[in-house]
Write a protein that holds these residues in place. Structure first.
Motif, mmCIF file in Angstrom:
data_model
loop_
_atom_site.group_PDB
_atom_site.id
_atom_site.type_symbol
_atom_site.label_atom_id
_atom_site.label_comp_id
_atom_site.label_asym_id
_atom_site.label_seq_id
_atom_site.Cartn_x
_atom_site.Cartn_y
_atom_site.Cartn_z
ATOM 1 N N ALA A 309 0.831 -1.202 0.000
ATOM 2 C CA ALA A 309 0.000 0.000 0.000
ATOM 3 C C ALA A 309 0.867 1.254 0.000
ATOM 4 C CB ALA A 309 -0.926 -0.011 1.216
ATOM 5 N N LEU A 310 1.940 1.244 0.774
ATOM 6 C CA LEU A 310 2.839 2.397 0.799
ATOM 7 C C LEU A 310 3.571 2.557 -0.530
ATOM 8 C CD1 LEU A 310 4.352 2.022 4.400
ATOM 9 C CD2 LEU A 310 2.706 3.735 3.616
ATOM 10 N N LEU A 311 3.889 1.434 -1.154
ATOM 11 C CA LEU A 311 4.568 1.496 -2.451
ATOM 12 C C LEU A 311 3.682 2.158 -3.503
ATOM 13 C CD1 LEU A 311 7.042 0.670 -4.154
ATOM 14 C CD2 LEU A 311 5.895 -1.510 -4.593
ATOM 15 N N TRP A 312 2.399 1.797 -3.514
ATOM 16 C CA TRP A 312 1.475 2.401 -4.481
ATOM 17 C C TRP A 312 1.194 3.858 -4.137
ATOM 18 C CZ3 TRP A 312 0.098 1.049 -9.132
ATOM 19 C CH2 TRP A 312 0.205 -0.295 -9.521
ATOM 20 N N SER A 313 1.057 4.173 -2.850
ATOM 21 C CA SER A 313 0.757 5.557 -2.470
ATOM 22 C C SER A 313 1.923 6.492 -2.739
ATOM 23 C CB SER A 313 0.374 5.623 -0.985
ATOM 24 O OG SER A 313 1.472 5.237 -0.168
ATOM 25 N N SER A 314 3.130 5.945 -2.856
ATOM 26 C CA SER A 314 4.297 6.790 -3.136
ATOM 27 C C SER A 314 4.463 7.103 -4.625
ATOM 28 C CB SER A 314 5.569 6.108 -2.623
ATOM 29 O OG SER A 314 5.810 4.901 -3.329
ATOM 30 N N LYS A 315 3.701 6.429 -5.485
ATOM 31 C CA LYS A 315 3.811 6.648 -6.932
ATOM 32 C C LYS A 315 3.062 7.927 -7.340
ATOM 33 C CE LYS A 315 4.326 1.783 -8.186
ATOM 34 N NZ LYS A 315 5.688 1.905 -8.703
ATOM 35 N N LYS A 316 3.573 8.613 -8.333
ATOM 36 C CA LYS A 316 2.955 9.801 -8.899
ATOM 37 C C LYS A 316 2.304 9.414 -10.239
ATOM 38 C CE LYS A 316 4.479 12.544 -5.652
ATOM 39 N NZ LYS A 316 3.548 13.168 -4.678
ATOM 40 N N VAL A 317 0.976 9.368 -10.285
ATOM 41 C CA VAL A 317 0.240 8.970 -11.482
ATOM 42 C C VAL A 317 -0.690 10.122 -11.871
ATOM 43 C CG1 VAL A 317 -1.331 7.280 -12.480
ATOM 44 C CG2 VAL A 317 0.364 6.557 -10.781
ATOM 45 N N PHE A 318 -0.687 10.470 -13.171
ATOM 46 C CA PHE A 318 -1.498 11.581 -13.666
ATOM 47 C C PHE A 318 -2.495 11.058 -14.696
ATOM 48 C CE2 PHE A 318 2.574 13.168 -12.314
ATOM 49 C CZ PHE A 318 2.247 14.277 -11.539
#
Length: 596
Positions: A309-318
């Protein structure tokens, strides 16, 4: 069908080794049949494998997964170890030492011999590193749930459980159908250190190693007679067989051969054992690591889900409805670039924030509380301060519950060590100290005050006897003699005591385990005695010194060792009629001990 005449010790050992690794025994809910051991992980009921359990204990204690460090996606898995810490806390709470074992006399005549045995045993245990063996037991006891000792010649060793192959549902090792101890990678030199082993049939070169199997169990009497040339009673014989094993694969069957190095009939097996917690139907005890298997799996699962969950929340997706914009802003767009966006087009960041933090924390706390409940690792055991606002009465109840739990476990370990000392160690100690020898008692040791009094009385009696046997009829001042002798002994920093030949053979005693602070709160006891001591000093009570000695004893200090002996007034010695000065060489003590 094979008969007793077809018995092969090599085939028997190979079969027992194979069954130990492959078979599972039924504890509850399933039948113990051939089909049960091949059930998958979704099996019903409780099937137990000692081999697999010990392997998993070592993996979890060292923070390793059964399936390796990587998951199916190639990501490294996290192991949040919660069981090793609790096993170490349990070891701390049940710690024992050689000073906790005291030899208590069973007869008045053995009082001082038991005292000397206790003193010498502590010194002997320190010289033979018996304390290190106890520490090893203390560390392994809560970890594996079982500890096993073995008497080998003049030594007591700790048997690693991974080296044992035994009947999995045995009540104990002494009554198990078989017990095999596996000695891996033994060189020829190591084998030849045992003079009773027949190593002539071994074909080994320098640097070669072999696995040696030491089996305790019954064998057919005919095979035993053929192997040893000794007459056997009955159809089977309980014996120890030490051999190597060689596997020969044929077209149809696999045959096993080897070399028998030693074989001897036995009356008793050389093992002692203790178990942290028992489960009917299995020999291996349940330790703290196994007790937390499910908790460890759950904490690892939560930790890895949270990491994802932390790995996905740290990603920047636009996101954008304009398909002409670069696909990757980080890689394709430079600092200062101007983006051309179609009408009504925009670029917005996708919300990747994790909203399960509260759920993760709640699940972690549930398993943490459950782990503490199962292992009794509350604040009182770990040394941490209780949460703010904890009621005093509640904390006292928790402390008492923790103390009672670990005192019970420590008592079980203490009984195990008492059996080792009584049945195995004391015989070794007694043989090594059977000849006449001299021991030294220092002024800082417990019992020195009483020993000084006895030595003073004996010397006074000897002087009176010498005077009575002389021609001098002038009555001396016996009180002056007594005070002078007592003063001379009080000034001695140590005494020498001669122990005659085989004196310890006649001692009547038993071993007791005494643990300071086990049944009382030491700090509360010191506070209470200090209040009593101050009151007695103010009232001039002569017993105040005894209370002070008790306080010093609770702190582990000796009052005489710190301040010296209390000076006593010496009566005037008459100028005439006094007996001549004489010293006693080796005055007789109780049960044959002598002082110098």
């Amino acid at each position: 069908m094979k008969t007793l005449n077809d018995f092969s010790i090599f085939g028997q050992i190979a079969k027992e080794l194979q069954n130990f690794k492959q078979d599972k025994i039924s504890i509850a809910g399933t039948e113990n049949n051939n089909e049960a051991r091949f059930l998958n992980r979704n099996q019903k009921g409780y099937l137990f494998s000692q081999y697999e359990t010990l392997n998993l204990i070592d993996l979890y204690y060292n923070s390793k997964f059964e399936t390796g460090p990587m998951d199916s996606e190639g990501q490294r898995k996290l192991f949040l170890n919660i069981c090793a810490f609790r096993a170490d806390v349990a070891s701390k709470m049940i710690d024992l030492d050689t000073k906790d074992f005291v030899f208590i006399p069973d007869e008045e005549s053995s009082k001082w011999l038991s005292y000397f045995i206790s003193k010498e045993f502590k010194d002997w245990a320190r010289q033979n590193y018996f304390g290190e063996l106890i520490n090893d037991f203390v560390e392994r006891y809560p970890k594996y749930g079982t500890v096993v000792s073995k008497k080998v010649g003049k030594k007591i060793i700790n048997v690693p459980l991974r080296n044992l192959v035994n009947q999995q549902d045995a009540k104990d090792l002494k009554t198990a159908t078989h017990v095999i101890e596996v000695h891996e990678k033994m060189t020829l030199d190591e084998m030849q250190e045992y003079p009773d082993w027949d190593t002539e049939g071994l074909e080994m070169e320098y640097g070669d190693t072999k696995t040696v199997y030491e089996r305790y169990g019954r064998v057919p009497a005919k095979w035993f007679e053929k192997q040893t040339g000794q007459k056997a009673k009955g159809e089977t014989v309980d014996c120890v067989t030490i051999c190597t094993l060689v596997e020969k694969k044929g077209k149809k069957d696999t045959e096993y051969t080897g070399t028998v190095l030693f074989c001897e009939e036995i009356k008793d097996r050389p093992y002692q054992e203790a178990h942290w917690k028992r489960q009917d139907g299995r020999w291996l005890g349940i330790g703290e690591i196994e007790n937390l298997f499910e908790n460890q799996i759950s904490r690892n699962m939560i930790a890895n889900l949270r990491r994802r969950a932390l790995l996905w929340s740290s990603k920047k997706v636009f996101q954008s409805p304009d398909d002409t914009i670069s696909k990757n802003l980080i890689r394709d767009v430079k600092d200062g670039d101007v983006l051309r966006i179609m009408p009504n087009g925009n670029i917005t960041q996708v919300d990747m924030a994790s909203r399960e933090v509260g759920e993760f924390q709640s699940a972690e706390q549930v398993w943490e509380d459950n782990s503490n409940q199962k292992s009794f690792t509350y604040d009182a055991a770990t040394g941490e301060n209780p949460p703010s606002g904890t009621p005093f009465r509640l904390q006292v109840m928790v402390n008492n519950a923790v103390a009672s739990h670990f005192n019970f476990k420590r008592e079980k370990l203490g009984l195990f060590l008492k059996r080792i000392i009584t049945e195995d160690v004391y015989d070794i100690f007694k043989r090594e100290n059977s000849k006449a020898h001299t021991i030294t008692i220092f002024g800082t040791e417990e019992g020195m005050t009483d020993l000084r009094k006895i030595a003073s009385i004996m010397e006074l009696n000897k002087r009176i006897k010498d005077w009575a046997m002389s021609d001098d009829r002038t009555v001396p001042n016996f009180d002056a003699w007594k005070q002078a002798i007592e003063l001379s002994y009080q000034e001695k920093s140590h005494l020498f005591v001669e122990i005659p030949d085989s004196a310890y053979d006649n001692a009547k005693h038993h071993v007791e385990l005494t643990i300071t602070g086990e049944e009382i709160n030491t700090e509360a006891e010191i506070a209470t005695l200090t209040t009593i001591y101050q009151s007695m000093i103010q009232s001039g009570d002569p017993r105040a010194e005894q209370v002070l000695s008790r306080i010093m004893g609770l702190t582990g200090k000796n009052l005489e060792a710190m301040l010296g002996t209390k000076p006593q007034p010496v009566a005037n010695t008459p100028t005439s009629g006094s007996a001549p000065k004489s010293s006693i060489a080796n005055p007789q003590l109780a049960s044959g001990a002598k002082t110098l």
